[in-house]
Design a protein around this motif. Structure first.
Motif, PDB file in Angstrom:
ATOM      1  N   GLY A  10       0.717  -1.054   0.044  1.00  0.00           N
ATOM      2  CA  GLY A  10       0.056  -0.189   0.068  1.00  0.00           C
ATOM      3  C   GLY A  10       0.687   1.258   0.084  1.00  0.00           C
ATOM      4  O   GLY A  10       1.831   1.126  -0.339  1.00  0.00           O
ATOM      5  N   ASP A  11       0.099   2.396   0.312  1.00  0.00           N
ATOM      6  CA  ASP A  11       0.758   3.543   0.212  1.00  0.00           C
ATOM      7  C   ASP A  11       1.598   3.823   1.574  1.00  0.00           C
ATOM      8  O   ASP A  11       1.144   3.877   2.820  1.00  0.00           O
ATOM      9  CB  ASP A  11      -0.219   4.751   0.035  1.00  0.00           C
ATOM     10  N   THR A  12       3.003   3.966   1.529  1.00  0.00           N
ATOM     11  CA  THR A  12       3.815   3.962   2.726  1.00  0.00           C
ATOM     12  C   THR A  12       3.634   5.325   3.169  1.00  0.00           C
ATOM     13  O   THR A  12       4.248   5.787   4.388  1.00  0.00           O
ATOM     14  CB  THR A  12       5.271   3.521   2.278  1.00  0.00           C
ATOM     15  N   LYS A  13       3.324   6.451   2.545  1.00  0.00           N
ATOM     16  CA  LYS A  13       3.125   7.900   3.002  1.00  0.00           C
ATOM     17  C   LYS A  13       4.532   8.530   3.609  1.00  0.00           C
ATOM     18  O   LYS A  13       5.552   8.392   2.676  1.00  0.00           O
ATOM     19  CB  LYS A  13       2.057   8.061   4.042  1.00  0.00           C
ATOM     20  N   ASP A  14       4.369   8.509   4.961  1.00  0.00           N
ATOM     21  CA  ASP A  14       5.882   9.297   5.737  1.00  0.00           C
ATOM     22  C   ASP A  14       6.476   8.338   6.192  1.00  0.00           C
ATOM     23  O   ASP A  14       7.372   8.395   7.230  1.00  0.00           O
ATOM     24  CB  ASP A  14       5.276  10.407   6.511  1.00  0.00           C
ATOM     25  N   LEU A  15       6.095   6.994   6.083  1.00  0.00           N
ATOM     26  CA  LEU A  15       6.938   5.929   6.898  1.00  0.00           C
ATOM     27  C   LEU A  15       8.345   5.785   6.537  1.00  0.00           C
ATOM     28  O   LEU A  15       8.636   6.152   5.417  1.00  0.00           O
ATOM     29  CB  LEU A  15       6.208   4.529   6.633  1.00  0.00           C
ATOM     30  N   ARG A  16       9.317   5.309   7.350  1.00  0.00           N
ATOM     31  CA  ARG A  16      10.826   5.179   6.986  1.00  0.00           C
ATOM     32  C   ARG A  16      11.065   3.807   7.034  1.00  0.00           C
ATOM     33  O   ARG A  16      10.203   2.697   7.402  1.00  0.00           O
ATOM     34  CB  ARG A  16      11.451   5.947   8.003  1.00  0.00           C
ATOM     35  N   LEU A  17      12.048   3.270   6.454  1.00  0.00           N
ATOM     36  CA  LEU A  17      12.538   2.099   6.254  1.00  0.00           C
ATOM     37  C   LEU A  17      12.793   1.428   7.837  1.00  0.00           C
ATOM     38  O   LEU A  17      12.376   0.330   7.914  1.00  0.00           O
ATOM     39  CB  LEU A  17      13.898   1.843   5.649  1.00  0.00           C
ATOM     40  N   ASP A  18      13.012   2.230   8.817  1.00  0.00           N
ATOM     41  CA  ASP A  18      13.225   1.653  10.370  1.00  0.00           C
ATOM     42  C   ASP A  18      11.692   1.157  10.462  1.00  0.00           C
ATOM     43  O   ASP A  18      11.416   0.283  11.317  1.00  0.00           O
ATOM     44  CB  ASP A  18      13.873   2.538  11.180  1.00  0.00           C
ATOM     45  N   ASP A  19      10.596   1.916  10.090  1.00  0.00           N
ATOM     46  CA  ASP A  19       9.260   1.567  10.659  1.00  0.00           C
ATOM     47  C   ASP A  19       9.075   0.302  10.045  1.00  0.00           C
ATOM     48  O   ASP A  19       8.297  -0.749  10.546  1.00  0.00           O
ATOM     49  CB  ASP A  19       8.321   2.513  10.011  1.00  0.00           C
ATOM     50  N   MET A  20       9.281  -0.177   8.696  1.00  0.00           N
ATOM     51  CA  MET A  20       9.092  -1.337   7.968  1.00  0.00           C
ATOM     52  C   MET A  20       9.972  -2.337   8.638  1.00  0.00           C
ATOM     53  O   MET A  20       9.425  -3.502   8.737  1.00  0.00           O
ATOM     54  CB  MET A  20       9.438  -1.144   6.513  1.00  0.00           C
ATOM     55  N   VAL A  21      11.124  -2.378   9.219  1.00  0.00           N
ATOM     56  CA  VAL A  21      11.758  -3.063   9.717  1.00  0.00           C
ATOM     57  C   VAL A  21      11.208  -3.641  10.867  1.00  0.00           C
ATOM     58  O   VAL A  21      11.151  -5.011  11.283  1.00  0.00           O
ATOM     59  CB  VAL A  21      13.344  -2.628   9.981  1.00  0.00           C
ATOM     60  N   ARG A  22      10.694  -2.517  11.880  1.00  0.00           N
ATOM     61  CA  ARG A  22      10.051  -2.975  13.100  1.00  0.00           C
ATOM     62  C   ARG A  22       8.562  -3.789  12.648  1.00  0.00           C
ATOM     63  O   ARG A  22       8.401  -4.535  13.351  1.00  0.00           O
ATOM     64  CB  ARG A  22       9.576  -1.618  13.788  1.00  0.00           C
ATOM     65  N   THR A  23       8.104  -3.466  11.566  1.00  0.00           N
ATOM     66  CA  THR A  23       6.851  -4.136  11.239  1.00  0.00           C
ATOM     67  C   THR A  23       7.251  -5.619  10.873  1.00  0.00           C
ATOM     68  O   THR A  23       6.578  -6.581  11.317  1.00  0.00           O
ATOM     69  CB  THR A  23       6.209  -3.522   9.961  1.00  0.00           C
ATOM     70  N   CYS A  24       8.450  -5.833  10.066  1.00  0.00           N
ATOM     71  CA  CYS A  24       9.141  -7.147   9.894  1.00  0.00           C
ATOM     72  C   CYS A  24       9.214  -7.839  11.199  1.00  0.00           C
ATOM     73  O   CYS A  24       8.825  -9.124  11.542  1.00  0.00           O
ATOM     74  CB  CYS A  24      10.215  -7.036   8.992  1.00  0.00           C
ATOM     75  N   LEU A  25       9.896  -7.168  12.293  1.00  0.00           N
ATOM     76  CA  LEU A  25      10.280  -7.796  13.503  1.00  0.00           C
ATOM     77  C   LEU A  25       8.781  -8.053  14.180  1.00  0.00           C
ATOM     78  O   LEU A  25       8.949  -9.259  14.809  1.00  0.00           O
ATOM     79  CB  LEU A  25      11.194  -6.943  14.283  1.00  0.00           C
TER      80      LEU A  25
END
Length: 100
Positions: A74-89
């Motif tokens: 989806g639209d990641t808007k203002d998310l950063r890659l560290d937010d995505m890494v935390r999501t993966c964790l």
């Protein structure tokens, strides 16, 4: 002629893999889909090495798959890659707690 060839080789090396193009955890997640495969592999290798101590399953392959899925959904808007890494964790922790 040798100078021209040397200049072309140096320029092509700099253009193909600039050091400043390396993905960082504070980069916008929207950069992920447009990043080169070399940059993606470099980033997921770094994440895999950093997180492998938490779990052997948290390797570069896991992060590549997870980041590809989460940033392309989806639209990641203002998310950063560290937010995505935390999501993966978080997803990994949830899967480990509730194996089906």
């Amino acid at each position: 002629m040798t100078r021209l060839l040397t200049a072309v080789l140096v320029a092509s090396t700099l253009v193909s893999a600039p050091a400043w193009a390396r993905l960082k955890v504070d980069d916008k997640a929207s950069l992920w889909p447009r990043a080169s495969m070399v940059d993606k592999i470099d980033f997921t290798d770094r994440m895999g090495k950093a997180m492998h101590a938490l779990s052997p399953d948290l390797d570069s392959r896991y992060f590549m798959h997870c980041l590809e899925e989460t940033t392309n959904i989806g639209d990641t808007k203002d998310l950063r890659l560290d937010d995505m890494v935390r999501t993966c964790l978080s997803l990994h922790a949830r899967e480990a707690a509730d194996p089906e």
